[in-house]
Design an enzyme around this catalytic site. Structure first.
Site, PDB file in Angstrom:
ATOM      1  CB  ALA A 108      -0.876   0.013   1.197  1.00 30.26           C
ATOM      2  CB  ALA A 109       3.615   1.920  -2.556  1.00 29.88           C
TER       3      ALA A 109
ATOM      4  N   GLY B 211       4.157   7.274  -0.905  1.00 28.47           N
ATOM      5  CA  GLY B 211       5.278   6.889  -1.512  1.00 28.47           C
ATOM      6  C   GLY B 211       6.679   7.025  -0.488  1.00 28.47           C
TER       7      GLY B 211
ATOM      8  CE  LYS C 155       4.949   3.309   6.511  1.00 32.98           C
ATOM      9  NZ  LYS C 155       3.997   4.365   5.938  1.00 32.98           N
TER      10      LYS C 155
ATOM     11  CG  ASP D 170       1.531   1.844   6.248  1.00 30.35           C
ATOM     12  OD1 ASP D 170       1.593   3.199   5.882  1.00 30.35           O
ATOM     13  OD2 ASP D 170       1.289   1.705   7.507  1.00 30.35           O
TER      14      ASP D 170
ATOM     15  CB  CYS E 119      -1.249   5.344  10.975  1.00 32.08           C
ATOM     16  SG  CYS E 119      -2.579   5.377   9.905  1.00 32.08           S
TER      17      CYS E 119
END
Lengths: 188, 506
Positions: B224-225, B228, B230, B294, B351
Site C-alpha cells: 500500500a505504497a 510513497g 516508505k 502499511d 497508523c
C-alpha cells in the site's frame, strides 16, 4: 508494455541526442544497471507503456511482465511521452539521466534559481556559467551553482551571442524544471 | 431511552462547571479514544448499556444485529447518574477541540472524581445489563481501563490535539544530510538535526521501513505504497538495487506515488495498481524476499494531522478495516518466500492504536499461516498487548511495538515483524485453546454466508472457549453467553434459510 518500434526509437534517440550528444551510447549501449535482484545486472532498455517511454533495466522488465497492462503504472524511470500527434517530448523525470550525460550546461545564479523553478525561462542576467559551443536550439541542462540539476530546455542563443546580449534577454527556453513536481503533479 | 434523558440533562447542564468538567474530561477522553464514534449530536439512544463489562468476552466488534455506529458512548449510558456526564460527553465530543479546558482542573481531584464515577458506573452497569440484554449493540470498547491509566489517557488525547513535529528524511540517493541541513537553514527553516536512529530523523512512518531492514538486491513488495514515503525510503536503503514492487489500489493516489518515486530518483521500482489481495496471484506465491504492509486503517493514530478522524469513524468502519487488514496480511504472507536467503520477513504496520486493527490482525495471521513474530529491531516503543478486554492473544505479541504521541512524540503507530517459517498454508496448531478467534468480521456475516460455515464452527468453539477467558464478574459472563448463543442461533437460522431457499429454487 512493449519495446519501441523503429520510428519511435528514432524519435527518442534524436531528442536525447540533442541533450547528450555522443554520450548517447553510454545511455543505450554500454549501460550497466545495478537494479534487479539478479547477480549479473543487465543493460537498460526503453519500453513503451501507455504512451510513456520508460528507461528500465532488463531485469526489471522481465519481472514486470507479470503485471497486466492496465495495472502497470510505471517502471524504472520515465523519460518522456508521445503526444497524440506522434511527437516525443522529454519530461522532467528524465532529468537525472540527462544531467549525468549532458553536453551543454548552464549554471544559474542563486537569485534566479527560484524564478526558473516557477516556470520562467532563463534570462541572461541569471546565468552564472555557461559551457562553450552551444548553438541555437541545442538542448541545455540547467544547474544551480551547487551542481544540482534544476531542469532543461532549448538554447535560444549560442554562447557567443549570449555574451553580447542585454541582461534581460532569454538564453534558454525552459522545457521542464523540477518545480513541476509541485505545480503540475497531476500532469506528469 | 437515553434520548429523553439526554435532552433533559442538556438543560440541566448549567449546574456545576468544575466537577462536571472533570467528569467531562474523563469521558471526553474515553470517548475520544474510542474514536469511532460520532457523538455529534447525539442519538445516543442506541447505547444500551455498559457493554463495557460484558464486552470483555467478545471483542467489541462482534455485533451483527446492530452495528450501531453511533454506538459510541459506552459511557454515555453507563453513567446513569451522570446524566450530566452524558451531556458533558456530548459536549466534549462536539467540541473536541475544547480539550484544553480539562487542563484546568487538578489532576488529583480529577482522579478522585474519576474513581467515584467508576464505582458508581459499575454498579449502574450491572443493573443496566440485566435490563438490557436484548440490545446487542456492541460499542467499540474504549480502551480506557485496559490500555492506559486514566491520567495517561488525558495526555494521549491532548497529544492528539497538537501537531507532531514535522520530520524530514534526506534522500540519500541524491544528497547528504549535512548538505540538506545547510540549505534549509539558509532558507530560514528551523531545523533540529536530531538523530537517534542511524543518522536519520525518523517519524512514525519511517519506523516500519527500519523494521523491515531491506538489504541490497532483494525483492521487496510494498503493498500500500502511496504516496510513497516508505517506498522511497526502502529504495534509498537498498541504494536502488534489487527490485521493489510498489502497489497501490486507489488510482487517484497513484499519481503522487509515481511522481514521488521519480522525483527522488528511484529507478528500481515497478508500480502497479492492484488490490493488495491479488498480489500473490500476480507475483506468484513465495516469490519475494520481504513485504511491507502499511495497512489502510482507521487512522486513529494520526488524529493530530486529521481531526476529522475523531468524528467520522465508527465501529463499523473499524470492523471493516480489520477484516480487510486480515485479508491483506494473508496475501502478504503468501507472497513471501520462506526459503529466501536473506529475507522471509513481513512487516505489518498501521497508523492506528486500536487493538482490533493491530494485535487482533497479527494474532489472526499467526493462526492461519506458519509465521512467527520476531523482534522489530526498534528498541523504543511500548510492546503490544497480549491480552485485551478478555481476548487472549499469542504470547509472542509482546514483540510488536506501539507508539504513542504523548510518549514518543510521534504519531500513534503500530509495527509488527513476522518471519515466515515455511511455505505451508496451514498452521501446525489448531485453535483449540483460549486464543478465541472472535470474528471473521461482520462483513462476512452479511455478505458471505457460505464461507461462514467454517467461521461459525470456529465461533462455536470459540464461544465455548470464551468461558475460560478471564472475566471480571460472573454475572456478565452469563449475559455474554446468552448473547453469544442468541447470535449463533441467528446465524444458524440464516444459514438454514439460505440452504433451504437454495434447495427450493433448484
Amino acid at each position: 508494455m512493449r519495446p519501441l518500434d523503429e520510428n519511435e526509437t528514432t524519435l527518442v534517440f534524436n531528442k536525447l541526442h540533442k541533450f547528450v550528444g555522443n554520450n548517447l551510447k553510454n545511455i543505450v549501449l554500454e549501460s550497466q544497471s545495478h537494479e534487479g535482484p539478479d547477480a549479473n545486472p543487465g543493460r537498460y532498455c526503453f519500453r513503451l507503456q501507455k504512451n510513456r517511454v520508460y528507461y528500465v533495466s532488463e531485469s526489471l522488465i522481465k519481472r514486470a511482465t507479470n503485471v497486466k497492462r492496465e495495472k502497470l503504472v510505471s517502471l524504472g524511470t520515465q523519460i518522456g511521452k508521445f503526444t497524440k500527434a506522434g511527437k516525443f517530448h522529454l519530461t522532467i523525470q528524465s532529468l537525472n539521466l540527462l544531467a549525468a550525460n549532458a553536453k551543454h550546461k548552464v549554471w544559474l545564479k542563486p537569485t534566479s534559481e527560484m524564478s526558473f523553478l516557477y516556470g520562467n525561462s532563463v534570462l541572461k542576467g541569471g546565468v552564472g556559467r555557461i559551457t562553450e559551443n552551444i548553438q541555437v536550439n541545442d538542448g541545455v541542462v540547467v544547474f544551480s551553482m551547487s551542481d544540482v540539476p534544476l531542469g532543461f530546455g532549448d538554447a535560444a542563443k549560442s554562447t557567443v551571442d549570449c555574451r553580447k546580449m542585454d541582461p534581460n534577454g532569454i538564453v534558454v527556453h525552459r522545457h521542464a524544471d523540477i518545480g513541476e513536481y509541485l505545480r503540475m503533479e497531476d500532469d506528469l | 431511552m437515553a434520548g429523553p434523558v439526554l435532552n433533559k440533562k442538556k438543560g440541566a447542564r448549567a449546574l456545576n462547571p468544575p466537577p462536571r468538567k472533570k467528569q467531562k474530561a474523563v469521558f471526553a477522553v474515553q470517548k475520544e479514544v474510542e474514536k469511532e464514534e460520532l457523538l455529534s449530536d447525539s442519538d445516543v439512544t442506541d447505547e444500551p448499556e455498559k457493554l463495557e463489562e460484558s464486552d470483555e468476552e467478545e471483542q467489541g466488534m462482534d455485533s451483527e444485529s446492530e452495528m450501531s455506529s453511533d454506538a459510541d458512548d459506552p459511557f454515555a449510558n453507563d453513567i446513569l447518574q451522570g446524566s450530566d456526564d452524558e451531556d458533558d460527553e456530548e459536549e466534549s465530543s462536539e467540541g473536541s477541540d475544547g480539550d484544553s479546558d480539562s487542563d484546568e482542573s487538578d489532576i488529583e481531584k480529577r482522579a478522585k472524581a474519576i474513581d467515584d464515577e467508576k464505582a458508581r458506573e459499575e454498579e449502574d452497569a450491572e443493573a443496566e445489563l440485566q435490563l438490557n440484554i436484548k440490545e446487542e449493540a456492541d460499542e467499540f470498547r474504549l480502551p480506557t481501563p485496559e490500555m492506559f491509566p486514566v491520567v495517561e489517557l488525558m495526555e494521549l488525547i491532548e497529544a492528539f490535539e497538537k501537531p507532531r513535529p514535522i520530520c524530514l528524511r534526506t534522500n540519500t540517493l541524491k544528497t547528504r544530510r549535512r548538505d540538506l541541513a545547510g540549505v534549509l537553514l539558509n532558507r530560514g527553516v528551523n531545523l533540529d538535526p536530531l538523530s537517534k536512529w542511524s543518522k536519520l530523523q525518523s517519524a512514525s512512518s519511517f519506523l516500519p521501513v527500519m523494521a523491515l531492514a531491506p538489504q541490497e538486491k532483494e525483492r521487496i513488495v510494498d503493498m500500500a505504497a502511496a504516496p510513497g514515503g516508505k517506498t522511497t525510503y526502502v529504495a534509498a536503503l537498498m541504494k536502488n538495487t534489487g527490485i521493489i514492487y510498489a502497489n497501490e489500489m486507489k488510482e487517484s493516489r497513484l499519481k503522487s506515488l509515481t511522481a514521488n518515486l521519480h522525483r527522488m530518483g528511484v529507478t528500481n521500482t515497478i508500480v502497479s495498481n492492484y488490490d493488495g489481495r491479488e498480489l500473490p496471484k500476480v507475483l506468484g506465491n513465495n516469490s519475494v524476499d520481504r513485504v511491507l504492509l502499511d495497512a489502510p486503517c482507521s487512522g486513529t493514530g494520526v488524529i493530530s494531522k486529521d481531526e476529522s478522524v475523531k468524528t467520522s469513524k465508527n465501529a463499523l468502519d473499524i470492523q471493516n478495516c480489520a477484516h480487510l487488514q486480515k485479508q491483506l496480511i494473508l496475501a502478504a504472507i503468501d507472497s513471501v518466500d520462506a526459503n529466501s536467503k536473506s529475507g522471509g520477513y513481513i512487516v505489518y504496520s498501521t497508523c492506528s492504536i486500536m487493538v482490533a486493527e493491530n494485535e487482533a490482525v497479527i494474532d489472526y495471521a499467526l493462526k492461519k499461516r506458519d509465521v512467527k513474530l520476531v523482534p522489530c529491531g526498534l528498541d523504543f516503543g511500548r510492546p503490544g498487548f497480549t491480552r485485551f478486554r478478555g481476548q487472549n492473544f499469542h504470547p509472542s505479541l509482546d514483540k510488536t511495538r506501539r507508539f504513542y504521541p504523548h510518549v514518543h512524540n510521534m504519531d500513534g503507530f503500530f509495527v509488527a515483524k513476522l518471519k515466515k517459517m515455511s511455505n505451508l498454508k496451514q498452521t501446525p496448531q489448531q485453535q483449540s485453546e483460549t486464543l478465541g478467534e472472535v470474528d471473521e468480521a461482520p462483513g462476512l456475516v452479511e455478505s458471505d454466508e457460505q464461507n461462514n460455515v467454517e467461521g461459525d464452527g470456529e465461533k462455536a468453539a470459540a464461544s465455548g472457549n470464551e468461558k475460560r477467558v478471564k472475566r471480571k464478574r460472573p454475572s456478565r459472563e452469563e449475559i455474554a453467553k446468552t448473547r453469544e448463543e442468541k447470535r449463533l442461533a441467528l446465524r444458524e437460522a440464516k444459514r438454514k434459510a439460505k440452504t433451504e431457499s437454495k434447495a427450493a429454487s433448484k
